[in-house]
Write a protein that holds these residues in place. Sequence first.
Motif, PDB file in Angstrom:
ATOM      1  N   GLY A 211      42.922  53.425  32.949  1.00  0.00           N
ATOM      2  CA  GLY A 211      44.149  54.442  33.235  1.00  0.00           C
ATOM      3  C   GLY A 211      45.041  53.859  34.310  1.00  0.00           C
ATOM      4  N   ALA A 212      46.336  53.988  34.376  1.00  0.00           N
ATOM      5  CA  ALA A 212      47.280  53.519  35.054  1.00  0.00           C
ATOM      6  C   ALA A 212      46.825  53.797  36.693  1.00  0.00           C
ATOM      7  N   THR A 213      46.026  54.930  36.955  1.00  0.00           N
ATOM      8  CA  THR A 213      45.526  55.091  38.451  1.00  0.00           C
ATOM      9  C   THR A 213      44.121  54.790  38.703  1.00  0.00           C
ATOM     10  N   ASP A 214      43.475  54.235  37.659  1.00  0.00           N
ATOM     11  CA  ASP A 214      42.041  53.985  38.005  1.00  0.00           C
ATOM     12  C   ASP A 214      42.063  52.965  38.904  1.00  0.00           C
ATOM     13  N   PRO A 215      41.333  52.692  39.854  1.00  0.00           N
ATOM     14  CA  PRO A 215      41.271  51.703  40.829  1.00  0.00           C
ATOM     15  C   PRO A 215      40.431  50.372  39.908  1.00  0.00           C
ATOM     16  N   VAL A 216      41.235  49.301  40.194  1.00  0.00           N
ATOM     17  CA  VAL A 216      40.857  48.118  39.458  1.00  0.00           C
ATOM     18  C   VAL A 216      40.798  46.885  40.532  1.00  0.00           C
ATOM     19  N   GLU A 217      39.532  46.058  40.245  1.00  0.00           N
ATOM     20  CA  GLU A 217      39.397  44.702  41.162  1.00  0.00           C
ATOM     21  C   GLU A 217      39.485  43.828  40.032  1.00  0.00           C
ATOM     22  N   PHE A 218      39.928  42.444  40.531  1.00  0.00           N
ATOM     23  CA  PHE A 218      39.995  41.210  39.727  1.00  0.00           C
ATOM     24  C   PHE A 218      38.971  40.508  40.426  1.00  0.00           C
ATOM     25  N   VAL A 219      38.296  39.539  39.634  1.00  0.00           N
ATOM     26  CA  VAL A 219      37.550  38.493  40.268  1.00  0.00           C
ATOM     27  C   VAL A 219      37.720  37.325  39.296  1.00  0.00           C
ATOM     28  N   GLY A 220      37.978  36.142  40.078  1.00  0.00           N
ATOM     29  CA  GLY A 220      38.068  35.017  39.202  1.00  0.00           C
ATOM     30  C   GLY A 220      37.656  33.487  39.868  1.00  0.00           C
ATOM     31  N   HIS A 221      37.428  32.869  39.094  1.00  0.00           N
ATOM     32  CA  HIS A 221      36.891  31.451  39.599  1.00  0.00           C
ATOM     33  C   HIS A 221      37.782  30.469  38.957  1.00  0.00           C
ATOM     34  N   SER A 222      38.256  29.695  39.861  1.00  0.00           N
ATOM     35  CA  SER A 222      39.119  28.402  39.444  1.00  0.00           C
ATOM     36  C   SER A 222      40.713  29.019  38.829  1.00  0.00           C
ATOM     37  N   GLN A 223      40.783  28.427  37.627  1.00  0.00           N
ATOM     38  CA  GLN A 223      42.071  29.005  36.940  1.00  0.00           C
ATOM     39  C   GLN A 223      42.017  30.808  36.831  1.00  0.00           C
ATOM     40  N   GLY A 224      40.858  31.156  36.748  1.00  0.00           N
ATOM     41  CA  GLY A 224      40.317  32.766  36.701  1.00  0.00           C
ATOM     42  C   GLY A 224      41.150  33.405  37.803  1.00  0.00           C
ATOM     43  N   GLY A 225      40.956  32.703  39.013  1.00  0.00           N
ATOM     44  CA  GLY A 225      41.429  33.241  40.205  1.00  0.00           C
ATOM     45  C   GLY A 225      42.821  33.472  40.566  1.00  0.00           C
ATOM     46  N   ALA A 226      43.385  32.441  39.976  1.00  0.00           N
ATOM     47  CA  ALA A 226      44.939  32.188  40.101  1.00  0.00           C
ATOM     48  C   ALA A 226      45.311  33.306  39.135  1.00  0.00           C
ATOM     49  N   ILE A 227      44.969  33.197  37.739  1.00  0.00           N
ATOM     50  CA  ILE A 227      45.332  34.215  37.021  1.00  0.00           C
ATOM     51  C   ILE A 227      45.361  35.612  37.566  1.00  0.00           C
ATOM     52  N   ALA A 228      44.197  36.136  37.923  1.00  0.00           N
ATOM     53  CA  ALA A 228      43.955  37.341  38.629  1.00  0.00           C
ATOM     54  C   ALA A 228      44.928  37.665  39.596  1.00  0.00           C
ATOM     55  N   LEU A 229      45.238  36.841  40.457  1.00  0.00           N
ATOM     56  CA  LEU A 229      46.260  37.179  41.528  1.00  0.00           C
ATOM     57  C   LEU A 229      47.611  37.399  41.027  1.00  0.00           C
ATOM     58  N   ASP A 230      47.879  36.482  40.134  1.00  0.00           N
ATOM     59  CA  ASP A 230      49.243  36.727  39.417  1.00  0.00           C
ATOM     60  C   ASP A 230      49.268  37.830  38.756  1.00  0.00           C
ATOM     61  N   LEU A 231      48.050  38.305  38.054  1.00  0.00           N
ATOM     62  CA  LEU A 231      48.396  39.454  37.002  1.00  0.00           C
ATOM     63  C   LEU A 231      48.116  40.562  38.032  1.00  0.00           C
ATOM     64  N   ALA A 232      47.652  40.587  39.266  1.00  0.00           N
ATOM     65  CA  ALA A 232      47.359  41.775  40.306  1.00  0.00           C
ATOM     66  C   ALA A 232      48.854  42.092  40.578  1.00  0.00           C
ATOM     67  N   GLU A 233      49.599  41.080  41.111  1.00  0.00           N
ATOM     68  CA  GLU A 233      50.864  40.970  41.635  1.00  0.00           C
ATOM     69  C   GLU A 233      51.914  41.794  40.565  1.00  0.00           C
ATOM     70  N   GLU A 234      51.551  41.315  39.235  1.00  0.00           N
ATOM     71  CA  GLU A 234      52.481  41.675  38.038  1.00  0.00           C
ATOM     72  C   GLU A 234      52.336  43.357  37.880  1.00  0.00           C
ATOM     73  N   VAL A 235      50.866  43.730  37.702  1.00  0.00           N
ATOM     74  CA  VAL A 235      50.950  44.843  37.310  1.00  0.00           C
ATOM     75  C   VAL A 235      51.131  46.009  38.195  1.00  0.00           C
ATOM     76  N   ASN A 236      50.732  45.605  39.623  1.00  0.00           N
ATOM     77  CA  ASN A 236      50.855  46.477  40.672  1.00  0.00           C
ATOM     78  C   ASN A 236      52.533  46.626  40.808  1.00  0.00           C
ATOM     79  N   GLY A 237      53.145  45.706  40.737  1.00  0.00           N
ATOM     80  CA  GLY A 237      54.663  45.768  40.787  1.00  0.00           C
ATOM     81  C   GLY A 237      55.287  46.655  39.960  1.00  0.00           C
ATOM     82  N   GLU A 238      54.802  46.739  38.659  1.00  0.00           N
ATOM     83  CA  GLU A 238      55.365  47.645  37.652  1.00  0.00           C
ATOM     84  C   GLU A 238      54.688  48.898  37.626  1.00  0.00           C
ATOM     85  N   ARG A 239      53.587  49.144  38.371  1.00  0.00           N
ATOM     86  CA  ARG A 239      52.768  50.296  38.300  1.00  0.00           C
ATOM     87  C   ARG A 239      52.195  50.733  36.963  1.00  0.00           C
TER      88      ARG A 239
END
Lengths: 555, 83
Positions: A404-432
């Motif tokens: 859900g749009a308001t459900d708390p979500v966390e990302f965890v990633g190793h190597s490429q996964g961490g970069a994807i996670a951070l990039d995606l976190a910024e993207e989805v939080n920005g667009e809510r």
Amino acid sequence: MSSWIWVSDGRTAVDTSELVAAAAHAQDASESLFRAVGKLWGIGFGFAAAPDRFGQWSVATTADAWPDVVALTSRAQALLEEVRLGIALVAERAREYSDWLAQASLIYAAAEGGTSAYVQACQTLDALGCSFTSSVGPGLQWRAGLGLISVLPAAVGEFRSGGATAGGAPARGALSAQLALADLTGTDHGVHARAAQVARWWEDVGAFFSGAARGVVVVAPDGRALWGSPATVSLGLSSPIGPDSATSRSGADAAVERVRNVQYRRDSATGLLEELDLDPTGSPQVAVPQPSLPLLDQVTAAAQSGEVRVATPIYPAALLARIAVSGSSTSAGEVQILRHRSVSGAAATAADETSWTVVVRGTQEWWPGSNNPQDMQSNLEVVGQKPSDQKAAVRLAMKLAGIGATDPVEFVGHSQGGAIALDLAEEVNGERSYNVVSVLTAGSPTGGLGQTLSIPVLNLENLADFVPSLDGKPAGGGKSATTVLFDARNLPGHDGGNAHSLRTYMAAAARIEAEAEHNPMAAQVGKWNQERRSAMGITEGTVTDVFLYRTARVR
Amino acid sequence: MFSVEEIDLLWASRGHLDYAVSGLAMTHCSQWAGSASAAAHEQLADLVVRVSDLYRELDVVGALMEEAAELERAALASACGNA
């Protein structure tokens, strides 16, 4: 034991030139000590070395003082051996110290001045004769890093200007980068033969990415599937695939069929946790194991066909362990999503507060354009801050999971996964579109990513691991990010091999947790975990189910 | 047993230790602060202590070698005199 990690919450401020000079002095000291050892080897072994030096031993042995001579000589010889060995050992330590300073100087140089400063620091170290030793450890990483630095800009340029290929020509920069990165991460087994094969294929077929992927498909455990491209997915659009889909989607259908039959290889998270003496939550083993906690590895097969209850990853080491469970294959990737429910009654219900962990594994295929979106193409795209198929795949998996749009979500990633996670976190939080409350990255090139985030972000970086430095920038994650740099050499469970391995990062996370009470640096990480658990609503009573989503590129 | 040249080699090796300690002392980075700096300082202190200890041990070895050589010469002189 506060000296093996240090934490930064932003830019560093170090005189890199001073560090480079220090590395050179330490190297010089090491060489001088080795020269001392060489001199001591010139000293003979008493009786054995010069039996006839005076030609009078047969006479001398008759002297009353002869036993004293023998005793004194033996004592001198024994002590000489000890000292010679001691100097050799300390010479080796001095060389390691030099490597350590050089590595730190390179990381600071990259963090403060970007790639150009990094390259300059490398060249200065080289000119000062401060080369990492031979073909192992930092030496290998250094050389591979230099190789990668020299080819990466061209590779990224190709991707920026022409997407996967530049005008249909083979992406030579990408191939070079792939080889350098494979060397760098110690996963070069067979890569040269495969690269040659790829190159031939390019020539024969026309272009490696010819066809440029037509997006990705993601298949849920219950069989539902979605198809989307990076562009459409970033707009919140995707297409269901299945018997009811009206449009012809032969490529997507074929991809779905392909991933359904994939046999994944998985690492043993349980084994890693047990080696570190941790229980499945990431906590130190208690005297009596908790029988209610399922073993991580035993549930993965079942999770592919539906939800399966697993131990809640309460501590960072267990979060990282989840990455090991994620499967990989040459023809498909996998995104793992955990659903946490804080139980208010006797059993979990849909009405309970729900939060989610999205687990993103690192690079699984070392050439670009493979069927698995966790490949070099996604690496280059994320470093170039372009939309990537892997990021689209993670978003589609989140959609299939019903987050859900308001459900708390966390990302965890190793190597490429961490970069994807951070990039995606910024993207989805920005667009809510989602509510990401925490991110954990391990060994990831996160520079420039997630800069607008204001959520707790923890970046773990091994000093000897070159991959986090590939971006040539300070670690990303925004104003609330905590970056832990650590020296893994004395970590329990660290095998001294691949500095980039998940195992190394798990060992570091476990030790940080163990030191949280008495090490101020570790306490800062403990604070991150408290904030994360609070935002996620994770308690000892939380129940967690795992879902595995298969991913593949569409041709 | 131990020749003069060998004993000279031992004393010469101390010069290299001297040089190494000087080099190590120059690895202290005054502008580097924080726990990374502390970690480096710990390594540096450990190295300097070890090299200093080894320097002293070389002194002991040198003295023993000289004493053994002296005693040997005396024994030879004594044996030759007796013969």
